[in-house]
Design an enzyme around this catalytic site. Structure first.
Site, mmCIF file in Angstrom:
data_model
loop_
_atom_site.group_PDB
_atom_site.id
_atom_site.type_symbol
_atom_site.label_atom_id
_atom_site.label_comp_id
_atom_site.label_asym_id
_atom_site.label_seq_id
_atom_site.Cartn_x
_atom_site.Cartn_y
_atom_site.Cartn_z
ATOM 1 N N LYS A 8 0.823 -1.038 0.037
ATOM 2 C CA LYS A 8 0.121 -0.004 -0.019
ATOM 3 C C LYS A 8 0.930 1.358 -0.041
ATOM 4 O O LYS A 8 1.924 1.192 0.794
ATOM 5 C CB LYS A 8 -0.913 0.150 1.280
ATOM 6 C CG LYS A 8 -1.812 -1.116 1.317
ATOM 7 C CD LYS A 8 -2.895 -1.080 0.491
ATOM 8 C CE LYS A 8 -4.110 -2.163 0.688
ATOM 9 N NZ LYS A 8 -4.807 -2.282 -0.519
ATOM 10 N N ASP B 146 -0.428 -0.124 -4.328
ATOM 11 C CA ASP B 146 -1.939 0.238 -4.454
ATOM 12 C C ASP B 146 -2.277 1.554 -3.707
ATOM 13 O O ASP B 146 -1.882 1.561 -2.385
ATOM 14 C CB ASP B 146 -2.590 -0.760 -3.659
ATOM 15 C CG ASP B 146 -4.168 -0.754 -3.556
ATOM 16 O OD1 ASP B 146 -4.624 -0.028 -4.258
ATOM 17 O OD2 ASP B 146 -4.914 -1.846 -3.311
ATOM 18 N N HIS C 250 -9.175 -9.216 -7.618
ATOM 19 C CA HIS C 250 -8.904 -8.530 -6.119
ATOM 20 C C HIS C 250 -9.526 -9.470 -5.173
ATOM 21 O O HIS C 250 -10.453 -10.045 -5.474
ATOM 22 C CB HIS C 250 -9.800 -7.325 -6.188
ATOM 23 C CG HIS C 250 -10.035 -6.799 -4.545
ATOM 24 N ND1 HIS C 250 -10.931 -6.968 -3.875
ATOM 25 C CD2 HIS C 250 -9.211 -6.218 -3.779
ATOM 26 C CE1 HIS C 250 -10.991 -6.411 -2.571
ATOM 27 N NE2 HIS C 250 -9.597 -6.129 -2.518
ATOM 28 N N GLU D 10 -4.077 -12.692 -6.147
ATOM 29 C CA GLU D 10 -3.740 -12.015 -4.843
ATOM 30 C C GLU D 10 -3.939 -12.701 -3.676
ATOM 31 O O GLU D 10 -4.772 -13.289 -3.230
ATOM 32 C CB GLU D 10 -4.536 -10.469 -4.599
ATOM 33 C CG GLU D 10 -4.315 -9.708 -3.454
ATOM 34 C CD GLU D 10 -5.129 -8.331 -3.649
ATOM 35 O OE1 GLU D 10 -4.561 -7.448 -3.028
ATOM 36 O OE2 GLU D 10 -6.314 -8.645 -4.068
ATOM 37 N N GLU E 249 -11.620 -3.244 -8.748
ATOM 38 C CA GLU E 249 -12.286 -4.069 -7.574
ATOM 39 C C GLU E 249 -13.250 -3.509 -6.797
ATOM 40 O O GLU E 249 -14.179 -3.859 -6.198
ATOM 41 C CB GLU E 249 -11.059 -4.152 -6.451
ATOM 42 C CG GLU E 249 -10.630 -2.990 -6.022
ATOM 43 C CD GLU E 249 -9.525 -3.081 -4.637
ATOM 44 O OE1 GLU E 249 -9.806 -2.895 -3.684
ATOM 45 O OE2 GLU E 249 -8.381 -3.397 -4.992
#
Length: 369
Positions: free
Chosen positions: A167, A195, A297, A317, A247
């Site tokens: 992230k 992300d 996702h 993922e 997502e």
């Protein structure tokens, strides 16, 4: 197949650490799990999730309305459900919670059909007999210290993972750069994805995307709000770094346009948020026809099945600490070997719950006959 009983449970399972991204913080997932028993003594199991909120609405939608309607069907299968769901949800809309509810039933039906045919689900969907899917270590880890982040990345590299995602979205972009550089030092030339969870605006994304590309980032995920499809299309024109998103779309029109208009380089539609296997496979086929890869996702326990059945699958993922896989409530799950995910080689989707352990997290339960 004639359904005879439908059981619905709502469970709240704490995540193994606090989850934090650029826009939210949460500490538990809600899982809504459906068990459908059929007249041929086969049981199909399906599930969906929320990030800690909204599960009771899905539960009541399934128990108070959908279950009774579905039990009235003489022959229930995914395509029958796919047609019926529009009339079931006409008065309150098909998107959002309705799609999550739909996914639970759809997955249970596919599970039962594959069991009836004595086939692993991935084979029934058209996959090979010995599938394996490239997986990446993911994490909701914006709250990790730099050292904790590096240590976690190193742990999964040592476990054989060869692709990673972190992230970003710190108030100071320089902190994001520092985190990217630190992780790159650990993983070398392996792919690193980042992300933002819709935390930036268009102008910042253009500036920062160029810097991330120069740092060697593999893809930039959800930099802006999910439904700004025209802006996503512009970002693809302005940036060299591949853009990944999808997502957070629940609307069928938006999901279709994301692909048809080539708004992204990597399609990340969530199997559960899309409405289950039947809907997601349609999107995957559409994306394949346009040369776009799928990297769904979350939902790795079911995502591994659909990825094993398509030609344009890119990555699975793996989200340790947030999934069902390592929650302690499963008796059977997918496995990981040297950076690949392998689905259970059993009839159906092969996910088996430990109902005794799961009961410790039960919030609501109902059986409809």
């Amino acid at each position: 197949m004639k359904a005879t009983t439908i059981e619905v449970g709502l469970y709240k399972i704490p995540s193994r650490h606090a989850q934090e991204n650029a826009i939210a913080r949460f500490t538990a997932y809600e899982w809504i799990i459906v068990r459908i028993k059929f007249s041929n003594n086969i049981e199909g199991i399906g599930w969906t999730y929320t990030q800690g909120k909204g599960g009771s609405a899905i539960f009541h939608l399934l128990v108070d309305y959908w279950a009774k309607e579905l039990l009235s069907e003489d022959d229930l299968d995914p395509l029958t459900l796919n047609k019926k769901v529009w009339s079931l949800s006409y008065s309150y809309g098909l998107e959002g919670l309705s799609r999550l509810a739909y996914a639970t039933i759809d997955i249970a039906l596919w599970d039962a059909l594959a069991k009836q045919s004595d086939l692993p689900l991935y084979e029934m969907l058209g996959g090979s007999k010995s599938p394996k899917v490239k997986a990446y270590r993911s994490g909701i880890d914006l709250n990790f210290s730099l050292q904790d982040l590096v240590n976690d990345i190193r742990k999964y590299k040592d476990l054989g993972f060869k692709a990673f995602k972190i992230k970003i979205g710190k108030p100071n972009f320089e902190e994001d750069i520092e985190r990217v550089k630190a992780v790159k030092e650990v993983i070398g030339n392996y792919p690193l994805m980042v992300d933002v969870n819709r935390g930036w605006n268009f102008q910042d994304t253009v500036k920062r995307g160029k810097i991330l590309y120069d740092l060697g980032v593999y893809w930039l995920e959800e930099p802006i709000e999910a439904d700004l499809l025209d802006q996503y299309k512009l970002l693809r024109e302005k940036l060299e770094i591949p853009i990944a998103a999808g997502e957070s779309l629940y609307n069928k029109f938006e999901q279709t346009m994301l692909i048809l208009e080539k708004c992204v380089d990597i399609v990340q539609l969530d199997v559960l948020r899309s409405g289950g296997i039947t809907e997601w496979m349609k999107y995957a086929q559409l994306a394949d026809s346009l040369g776009l890869p799928m990297a769904p996702h979350f939902g790795e326990e079911i995502s591994v099945q659909v990825l094993s059945a398509i030609k344009n699958g890119l990555f699975l993922e793996h989200l340790p600490g947030s999934n069902l896989h390592d929650s302690g409530v499963l008796k059977s799950s997918l496995t990981f070997e040297e950076g690949y995910a392998i689905p259970p080689n059993k009839p159906g989707h092969g996910i088996e719950f430990n109902w005794e352990k799961l009961s410790n997290y039960q919030i609501m339960y109902a059986k409809v006959t």
